[in-house]
Enzyme design. Structure first.
Site, short mmCIF file in Angstrom:
data_model
loop_
_atom_site.label_atom_id
_atom_site.label_comp_id
_atom_site.label_asym_id
_atom_site.label_seq_id
_atom_site.Cartn_x
_atom_site.Cartn_y
_atom_site.Cartn_z
N LEU A 45 6.64 5.58 -10.75
CA LEU A 45 7.16 6.09 -9.48
C LEU A 45 6.31 7.26 -8.98
O LEU A 45 5.58 7.89 -9.74
CB LEU A 45 8.63 6.50 -9.62
CG LEU A 45 9.01 7.65 -10.55
CD1 LEU A 45 8.79 9.02 -9.91
CD2 LEU A 45 10.46 7.53 -10.98
N SER A 77 8.32 6.36 -3.87
CA SER A 77 7.84 4.97 -3.95
C SER A 77 7.85 4.52 -5.40
O SER A 77 7.74 5.33 -6.32
CB SER A 77 6.42 4.88 -3.38
OG SER A 77 6.38 5.34 -2.05
N CYS A 111 4.22 0.92 2.04
CA CYS A 111 4.88 -0.18 1.34
C CYS A 111 5.07 -1.40 2.24
O CYS A 111 5.97 -2.22 2.02
CB CYS A 111 6.20 0.28 0.74
SG CYS A 111 5.99 1.68 -0.38
N VAL A 167 0.82 -1.21 0.00
CA VAL A 167 0.00 0.00 0.00
C VAL A 167 0.86 1.27 0.00
O VAL A 167 1.93 1.31 0.61
CB VAL A 167 -0.97 0.00 1.21
CG1 VAL A 167 -0.21 0.11 2.54
CG2 VAL A 167 -2.01 1.11 1.09
#
Length: 213
Positions: free
Chosen positions: A152, A138, A169, A75
């Site tokens: 990204l 991320s 994450c 997530v």
């Protein structure tokens, strides 16, 4: 070579789901003659749960929607002030492996931050880009028929507090960072061109055409 050209779309602030749908349709219908594309976008507040995502990592979503995604990873949160870059590339044509693409995306961010005087690094155990122990970018990809999509998400000048509602994450207590902590003047408008310039350099400076939606 014409097929080496990349179309770059600046999409502005958009809901997540229509962009995700468009990205899937593009990937499903492209063929060997389709030009690669890079999409620059910000999203309205949303949590996206990756393929490996576990429900226990979504702690208190509150009024922010949770949407299932088919990208890799767990997530994460998207919101205004975060520069998202979706990379819709024919990896076979560009002679790139998946791991090479991940490294290329991480290096794009590291190089962009270095231009701003921010020292950042990837981590072997947790994809993304970090400043010290804090995560500033991320990364999550999907490959279908040799073509990449997703990409990204770089925190520029966003509100980071929604990250406290999840284990980012999948890492409990993972602290997040944003560029404006070091460069208060940073906005997606002045970071996006640097990000684009750096990824194109790592892709050997192909011709590109800029399209604003």
């Amino acid at each position: 070579m014409y097929q080496d050209k990349i179309l770059v779309r600046q999409l502005g602030l958009q809901p997540y789901e229509p962009i995700s749908l468009a990205m899937h349709e593009f990937t499903d219908t492209r063929d060997e003659s389709t030009l690669d594309e890079i999409w620059l976008v910000e999203h309205y507040p949303v949590f996206t749960q990756g393929q490996a995502g576990k429900a226990e990592h979504i702690l208190m979503p509150g009024d922010i929607p949770v949407i299932q995604s088919d990208r890799g990873g767990q997530v994460t949160y998207h919101g205004p002030g975060q520069q998202v870059m979706y990379v819709l590339l024919n990896l076979k044509r560009r002679k790139l492996g998946v791991r090479e693409l991940v490294t290329l995306l991480e290096q794009t961010v590291v190089n962009t931050l270095a231009e701003l005087g921010i020292e950042a690094h990837p981590r072997a155990d947790a994809p993304g880009v970090y400043v010290g122990e804090k995560k500033i970018c991320s990364l999550g990809l999907r490959i279908r028929r040799g073509c990449s999509f997703h990409g990204l998400a770089l925190n520029v000048n966003m509100d980071l507090s929604p990250f406290l509602r999840i284990n980012p994450c999948g890492y409990a207590g993972m602290e997040m960072a944003k560029i404006s902590q070091w460069k208060p003047e940073a906005t997606t408008n002045n970071i996006a061109p640097r990000l684009l310039e750096n990824i194109l350099a790592l892709l050997n400076n192909p011709d590109f055409e800029y399209i604003t939606a």
